[in-house]
Motif scaffolding. Sequence first.
Motif, short mmCIF file in Angstrom:
data_model
loop_
_atom_site.label_atom_id
_atom_site.label_comp_id
_atom_site.label_asym_id
_atom_site.label_seq_id
_atom_site.Cartn_x
_atom_site.Cartn_y
_atom_site.Cartn_z
N SER A 73 4.84 -6.44 -2.31
CA SER A 73 4.84 -7.79 -2.86
C SER A 73 5.63 -7.81 -4.15
CB SER A 73 3.41 -8.25 -3.11
OG SER A 73 2.84 -7.50 -4.17
N GLY A 74 5.61 -8.96 -4.82
CA GLY A 74 6.28 -9.05 -6.11
C GLY A 74 5.49 -8.41 -7.23
N VAL A 75 4.26 -7.97 -6.95
CA VAL A 75 3.41 -7.32 -7.95
C VAL A 75 3.46 -5.81 -7.74
CG1 VAL A 75 1.08 -7.11 -8.87
CG2 VAL A 75 1.91 -9.33 -8.06
N GLU A 76 3.77 -5.07 -8.77
CA GLU A 76 3.87 -3.62 -8.65
C GLU A 76 2.56 -3.03 -8.16
OE1 GLU A 76 5.69 -0.03 -8.64
OE2 GLU A 76 6.65 -1.94 -9.17
N GLY A 77 2.63 -2.19 -7.13
CA GLY A 77 1.45 -1.51 -6.64
C GLY A 77 0.59 -2.32 -5.71
N LEU A 78 1.05 -3.49 -5.27
CA LEU A 78 0.24 -4.35 -4.39
C LEU A 78 0.98 -4.59 -3.07
CD1 LEU A 78 -2.24 -6.21 -3.93
CD2 LEU A 78 -0.85 -8.07 -4.88
N LEU A 79 0.30 -4.28 -1.95
CA LEU A 79 0.82 -4.59 -0.62
C LEU A 79 0.10 -5.82 -0.09
CD1 LEU A 79 0.78 -1.03 1.01
CD2 LEU A 79 2.69 -2.16 -0.15
N LEU A 80 0.82 -6.64 0.67
CA LEU A 80 0.23 -7.82 1.29
C LEU A 80 0.40 -7.74 2.80
CD1 LEU A 80 1.42 -10.74 -1.04
CD2 LEU A 80 -0.77 -9.56 -1.05
N LEU A 81 -0.63 -8.16 3.52
CA LEU A 81 -0.55 -8.23 4.97
C LEU A 81 0.41 -9.35 5.34
CD1 LEU A 81 -1.54 -7.20 7.70
CD2 LEU A 81 -3.45 -8.81 7.54
N ALA A 82 1.53 -9.01 5.99
CA ALA A 82 2.56 -10.00 6.29
C ALA A 82 2.37 -10.61 7.67
CB ALA A 82 3.95 -9.35 6.19
N VAL A 83 2.12 -9.79 8.69
CA VAL A 83 1.89 -10.30 10.04
C VAL A 83 0.70 -9.55 10.64
CG1 VAL A 83 4.32 -10.89 10.43
CG2 VAL A 83 3.46 -8.66 11.16
N VAL A 84 -0.02 -10.23 11.53
CA VAL A 84 -1.15 -9.62 12.23
C VAL A 84 -1.17 -10.17 13.65
CG1 VAL A 84 -2.78 -11.36 11.39
CG2 VAL A 84 -3.63 -9.15 12.19
N SER A 85 -1.42 -9.30 14.61
CA SER A 85 -1.48 -9.71 16.01
C SER A 85 -2.72 -9.10 16.64
CB SER A 85 -0.24 -9.21 16.76
OG SER A 85 -0.31 -9.55 18.14
N GLY A 86 -3.40 -9.91 17.45
CA GLY A 86 -4.56 -9.41 18.17
C GLY A 86 -5.86 -9.51 17.42
N LEU A 87 -5.83 -10.07 16.20
CA LEU A 87 -7.04 -10.25 15.40
C LEU A 87 -6.97 -11.62 14.73
CD1 LEU A 87 -7.34 -6.82 13.54
CD2 LEU A 87 -8.71 -7.58 15.49
N PRO A 88 -8.10 -12.31 14.63
CA PRO A 88 -8.12 -13.56 13.87
C PRO A 88 -7.97 -13.26 12.38
CG PRO A 88 -10.02 -13.38 15.35
CD PRO A 88 -9.40 -12.03 15.27
N GLY A 89 -6.93 -13.76 11.76
CA GLY A 89 -6.66 -13.42 10.38
C GLY A 89 -7.79 -13.74 9.43
N ARG A 90 -8.49 -14.85 9.64
CA ARG A 90 -9.50 -15.27 8.68
C ARG A 90 -10.68 -14.30 8.63
NH1 ARG A 90 -13.63 -19.66 9.32
NH2 ARG A 90 -14.97 -17.94 8.68
N LEU A 91 -10.95 -13.58 9.73
CA LEU A 91 -12.05 -12.62 9.73
C LEU A 91 -11.74 -11.40 8.87
CD1 LEU A 91 -13.27 -12.49 13.44
CD2 LEU A 91 -14.31 -13.68 11.51
N PHE A 92 -10.46 -11.19 8.57
CA PHE A 92 -10.06 -9.99 7.87
C PHE A 92 -9.43 -10.30 6.52
CE2 PHE A 92 -10.45 -9.15 12.31
CZ PHE A 92 -11.12 -7.93 12.34
N ARG A 93 -9.79 -11.45 5.96
CA ARG A 93 -9.25 -11.86 4.66
C ARG A 93 -9.47 -10.81 3.56
NH1 ARG A 93 -7.64 -16.61 2.20
NH2 ARG A 93 -8.06 -17.79 4.10
N PRO A 94 -10.64 -10.12 3.52
CA PRO A 94 -10.81 -9.12 2.45
C PRO A 94 -9.76 -8.02 2.47
CG PRO A 94 -12.93 -9.64 3.45
CD PRO A 94 -11.87 -10.28 4.30
#
Length: 701
Positions: free
Chosen positions: A27-48
Amino acid sequence: MARVLARTCVDAVQAVGGFAGGIYLRSGVEGLLLLAVVSGLPGRLFRPWWRMQVNRPYPVAEAFRSGQSVHLPDAEVAMRRFPQLMAGLPFPFGSFYEPVMAGPERFGVLFVLRPATPGVPVDAADRELLRSAADGLAGELAALTGAGEAVSWTGDPVGVPPPDTAQGAREAVERLALALLSVDRGGRIRYVNRAAAALLGMDAPELRGRMLWQAVPWLGQPAYEDHFRGAFMSGEPVRFPARLGRQPDAGWVAVELYPGPDGVTVTIGTAEPPGCAPETGAPSRAGPGSPADRASALYRPVALAIALTEAVTARQVSAVVTQELLPAFGGRQLAIYLLNERHLHLAWETGFPQGFLDRFDGVGLDVRLPGVETLTSGRPMFFESMEHLAKAYPGIPLDAHVGARAFLPLIASGRPVGSCILGFDAPRGFSPEERTVLTALAGLIAQALERAQRYDTEAALARGLQAALLPHRLPVRGNVETVGRYLPGTQGMDVGGDWYDVVETGDGLLALVIGDVQGHGVAAAATMGQLRSAVRAFTLGGSAPEQVVAGTNRLLIGLDPGQFASCCYVLLDPVSGRARAVRAGHPQPLLRHADGRAEVLDLPGGVVLGIDPAATYPVTDLRLAPGSVLALYTDGLVEQAGEDIDLGVERLRAALAAARPAPLTETADRLIGGAGDSADRPDDIALLLASRTGGRGAAQT
């Protein structure tokens, strides 16, 4: 870029027989990764898990940090290597993580989830397929970078919809009296029978295509999310009781989830209230809720406890509670009050209207408020709605929310620490399990806050010690102007062993000194003070530059603090500009010439201080012409995680060349300004500038 990521993700999942997968990007923040795409799982269940710090003990972070694949064929292996992952996702599944790299450049991590294979390692063919997918993606992302496109992620993850595999011939299902829905692996409703449509009060066409938790909001309560996560990740049937609505007096239904490769079948039937015997309606000995409810209640404290062990300051503890506790229970508001001299002071808040909690800040323990009484009595207090709260405490100020409130005492080993308030957007009941879990979590939070308060006290001591040891004013000499700057790190103890100094000798010379003691905290600051005093003593005693550094090295070894330090020492004649420089494992200084050219000086040096008592330190002769600027700095100014330090030095050299030659204070502010804006700076920064003015100079700190 999103299309490239989505295609790679789907292909990788299918290649190794997975049921889900995704890609984390930097991401634009040093040391932080963001989940960009997800398949096969409802994204909202895995927000944490949408955000991932690269220093966290998770397989995604390890794959990114190390650049090595991580293969977890089953839950046992995952629990042994990554207990925090399994504390939050205690389901039987296999998972594989491949770093996405092109040479030294790291873009992110590709991961695939598939059914667990206990005792069977990932075979070589699947390893090669995953590695090939990650390498192919890295090549495409590198091409985008070469074309000038920024390869990073800033928003929420994009869900890659699975194909619609709904079949025809559903007459048999339509004849069932049992409510039945079919949900794809993204959580979207694909089929609803007549009984389900009648139960939910909506027509089937109105339900189809919607996310399950939007169409059936009472199923979206956080208490049920663990069951859905289990179904989507383990592939095993899940059964649990649920309220048919959000009101405390709503009836109960039995929900069953039957997962498969293409989605989950959901059935909803009648049920007795949990914890009651079916024949009599009396409370059962087994206690309320299903076994899954009780398992969920067990692992939530574990997940939060593990996260709290990594929190150091009170602010970090509060942030962990916000990130881990609120999503687990569906809370939207959090306030933490800490006890000090029989008054409660607001230490953290999120979700409340701005300024609403100010009126409660500093209240005494004799005031009748739920946040006070929960601490003085030691009992948690739960209110299913704001109406219930208002009845219990007539006249208490209320915000615009109408939801439930939980007031938890923060008590550590019998000692009162403060109070925690959880707020919810809508009225809701609190099951016995939830009350027990929240009470247990409050104890964990109290212990973490007590530990953090001790740490904050030590940090304040360290900051005071370092402020006392750094020079408050640099000497004023003709022909030379000096400026010093210091910035503490923003992680952990906030102070370290960086220092700078300017020492006047008895024969009219100036010693310019900068150093960096390894480590942070009181010990590093104390060692820094001893080294600064040693350098001053050797300098004022008339020692030559190489003797000053060698003597300081032997002193540090004699002190045996278990630390080492780097240093750069320059003895300058302000009149002639001649200088003699010595370097001990420290970054090379920079020199800006009067014509604006800036260069990295190539000073031969010796090893860092504190390692070898026989170490020698060569001397380099320099000359500072009028109008030139010498820059000494510590590595915190030029280091960035995952980047070669030479790139940081080059940035600093270019910034020095571009800076105006005067005033020198402005140059110092410009060089240190970018680092000062960072909210996530792991190391201290010290900077010392010296300019030949050719006339009367002024020194500033």
